[in-house]
Design an enzyme around this catalytic site. Structure first.
Site, short mmCIF file in Angstrom:
data_model
loop_
_atom_site.label_atom_id
_atom_site.label_comp_id
_atom_site.label_asym_id
_atom_site.label_seq_id
_atom_site.Cartn_x
_atom_site.Cartn_y
_atom_site.Cartn_z
CB THR A 16 -0.89 0.03 1.27
OG1 THR A 16 -1.43 -1.26 1.48
CG2 THR A 16 -2.02 1.02 1.14
CB SER A 111 3.91 4.39 8.17
OG SER A 111 2.86 5.23 8.52
CG HIS A 112 1.21 2.81 11.31
ND1 HIS A 112 1.19 3.12 9.95
CD2 HIS A 112 0.61 1.61 11.43
CE1 HIS A 112 0.61 2.15 9.30
NE2 HIS A 112 0.25 1.22 10.16
CE LYS A 124 5.57 7.07 0.53
NZ LYS A 124 4.28 7.56 0.98
CG ASP A 274 2.26 8.31 11.05
OD1 ASP A 274 2.53 9.49 10.79
OD2 ASP A 274 2.27 7.41 10.19
CG ASP A 276 5.43 8.36 7.71
OD1 ASP A 276 4.56 8.10 8.57
OD2 ASP A 276 5.21 8.24 6.49
CG ASP A 278 1.96 9.52 6.55
OD1 ASP A 278 1.98 9.10 7.72
OD2 ASP A 278 2.02 8.77 5.55
NE ARG A 279 -1.24 5.78 9.17
CZ ARG A 279 -1.78 4.58 9.28
NH1 ARG A 279 -2.38 4.24 10.40
NH2 ARG A 279 -1.72 3.72 8.30
CE LYS A 373 -1.08 8.21 5.28
NZ LYS A 373 -1.86 7.01 5.09
#
Ligand code: G1P
Ligand code: ZN
Length: 540
Positions: A16, A111-112, A124, A274, A276, A278-279, A373
């Site tokens: 994803t 990420s998280h 990524k 989170d 990185d 983005d959340r 995001k």
């Protein structure tokens, strides 16, 4: 330049959100190198151009950056900008790519997911528009990893990432840049900092949890400028293992924040991001704003914020995200899009000017200011809306429900399920899709059951098998899909939604309200029985 012989690794298929694996997998000889070479092979525009590199500071971030720099130099990249200390949040990379007309960026993050030697790592590639590479590119990169025979790197000393400044590596220019400055400048161009700072002058209390992840330095600089005292920003120092926790803003891992927000004299406004950056999550005193509601409320109020005063062009949400934002779009007379899970699907709609705002149920929201995001953007958006409306978060949410009705929404995750068992649950539902419409379960009648296929309205690329969806005549629905970001076994995500009109019961218990839908989903899919689980591992 050195050319090193290598052989393919199985499973280097970006999920994803990039390639995400355990640190143990990533640190095998040639594992990272193969994937990075595949990027350079599949994105020839990087040759002679500018590349941005940075990550969330997790374990292996610094080592990976040195490898990428030596490979970039050997693959003809002209110039690289690297965040100081190797630190760049995901939204900052997107902003820096766009500001500097870079050919792309490499983000190092999982990420998280947890970090440290026993945790996860990830990589990524983001394209020249600042967004995650589209599926056509990630598929090509994967195909390349399956036939790779060698990779290129120059020999070079380790670059000192801790100090800002310029250096050269075999003709490639390397600039170590301030991690925060460009991003902060962009935020100051979108929001009314004067109005927001007045909130704090007039005594609004605030708590931001940076979760020992990348947003610490960003939050200190930006909220500091708004007059937020340092003590209101907790866990602000990025650590390679995030202090042992998961940098995932939910009630379990952002426990301190949730405890403060749900205490009697808790702060008026709470938020977290989170690993990185983005959340985001946003809380009012005693109230957690569901990310699906957050997207809807931001959409309904965006015109109050300077960067969006001209109104929004449209809004997009991922398929499992609740339909609350669709109701706002309908009232505003702008289009609403339903995309597959994952940020990469918003890129074309944003580039084409069809939407201004987009978001996912998984605590992600953003706008056309970048192509990722953006956690702190969402928090600033909320702060600006609170300032413009002169009302606290809690009141804004309740008024929204009274106006539009409430989309009760929750996600039940079944984590670390044996892959074969998880797939059998999916298959069982897939097998029934055709015969389900018309069937009656308790008070619900099934109106549609489908496997979600998305045809990109801009490039017409078709993405199939993007999750299974069962809709009821009442407007309720559930969706089921396998996570594409986990690293151990499989994670089944069950998404539940029930709509209650504005004149209905708006303050009911969330899980109790959704239980009947969860029970129907379980009956149809055999989820609990086939996975030997009595309850979800995480409810969000
Ligand atoms: C999860 C979320 C998805 C998000 C992605 C990257 O993916 O569900 O919305 O875009 O992380 O942050 P999943 O594990 O469900 O594939
Ligand atoms: Zn993230």
């Amino acid at each position: 330049m050195n050319i090193t012989k290598t052989t393919p690794f199985q499973g280097q298929k970006p999920g994803t959100s990039g390639l995400r694996k355990t640190v143990e997998t990533f640190t095998q000889p040639n594992y990272l190198e193969n994937f990075v070479q595949a990027i350079f092979d599949c994105v020839p525009e990087l040759r002679g151009s500018l590349l941005i590199v940075g990550g969330d500071g997790r374990y292996y971030n610094d080592v990976a950056i040195q490898i990428i720099l030596r490979m970039a130099a050997a693959n003809g990249v002209a110039r690289v900008l690297v965040g100081q200390g190797g630190i760049l949040s995901t939204p900052a990379v997107s902003a820096i790519i766009r500001k500097n007309d870079a050919a792309g960026g490499i983000i190092l993050s999982a990420s998280h997911n947890p970090g440290g030697p026993k945790g996860d790592f990830g990589i990524k590639f983001n394209s020249a528009n600042g967004g995650p590479a589209p599926e056509s590119v990630t598929n090509a990169i994967y195909a390349r990893t399956q036939i790779i025979e060698s990779y290129k790197a120059v020999s070079s000393d380790t670059v000192d990432l801790s100090k800002r400044g310029e250096s050269r590596m075999s003709g490639m220019k390397i600039e170590i840049i301030d991690s925060v400055a460009d991003y902060q400048e962009l935020m100051e161009s979108l929001f009314d900092f004067t109005a927001i700072s007045k909130l704090f002058i007039s005594g609004m209390t605030f708590c931001f949890d940076a979760m020992h992840a990348v947003t610490g330095p960003y939050a200190k600089a930006i909220f500091g400028k708004l007059g937020v005292p340092d003590a209101s920003i907790i866990n602000a120092v990025p650590l390679p293992d995030f202090g042992g926790g998961h940098p995932d803003p939910n009630p379990i891992y952002a426990k301190e924040l949730f405890e403060r927000m749900f205490s009697k004299d808790g702060p008026d406004f709470g938020a977290a991001s989170d690993g990185d950056g983005d959340r985001n999550i946003v809380l009012g005193r005693g109230l957690y704003v569901s990310p699906s509601d957050s997207l809807a409320i931001i959409s309904a109020n965006a015109h109050l914020v300077p960067g969006y005063s001209a109104g929004i062009k449209g809004v997009a949400r991922s398929m499992p995200t609740s339909r609350a934002a669709d109701l706002v779009a309908e009232r505003l007379g702008v289009p609403a899009f339903e995309t597959p899970t994952g940020w990469k699907f918003f890129g074309n709609l944003l580039d084409d000017g069809q939407i201004t705002l987009c978001g996912e149920e998984s605590a992600g929201a953003s706008s056309d200011h970048i192509r990722e995001k953006d956690g702190l953007w969402a928090v600033l958006m909320w702060l600006n809306i609170v300032a413009a409306r002169g009302k606290p978060v809690t009141e804004i949410v309740r008024e929204h429900w009274q106006d539009y009705g409430r989309n009760y929404y929750s996600r039940h995750d079944y984590e670390e399920v044996e892959t074969a068992k998880a797939e059998s649950v999916m298959q069982r539902l897939r097998d029934q899709l055709e015969e389900l419409p018309g069937k009656v379960f308790g008070e619900e009648i099934i109106s549609a059951a489908e496997s979600f296929t998305y045809r990109d309205p801009v490039d017409r690329f078709v993405s199939e098998n993007q999750g299974l969806m069962v809709k009821f005549k009442s407007g309720s629905r559930f969706a089921l899909r396998l996570s594409g970001t986990g690293t151990v076994g499989a994670t089944l995500r069950l998404y539940l939604e029930k709509y209650e009109p504005a004149n209905g019961k708006l303050d009911a218990d969330l899980q109790k309200t959704l239980n009947p839908i969860a029970d129907i989903a379980n009956t149809i899919t055999g989820l609990k029985r086939l996975t030997d689980r009595s309850d979800p591992s995480t409810i969000s």
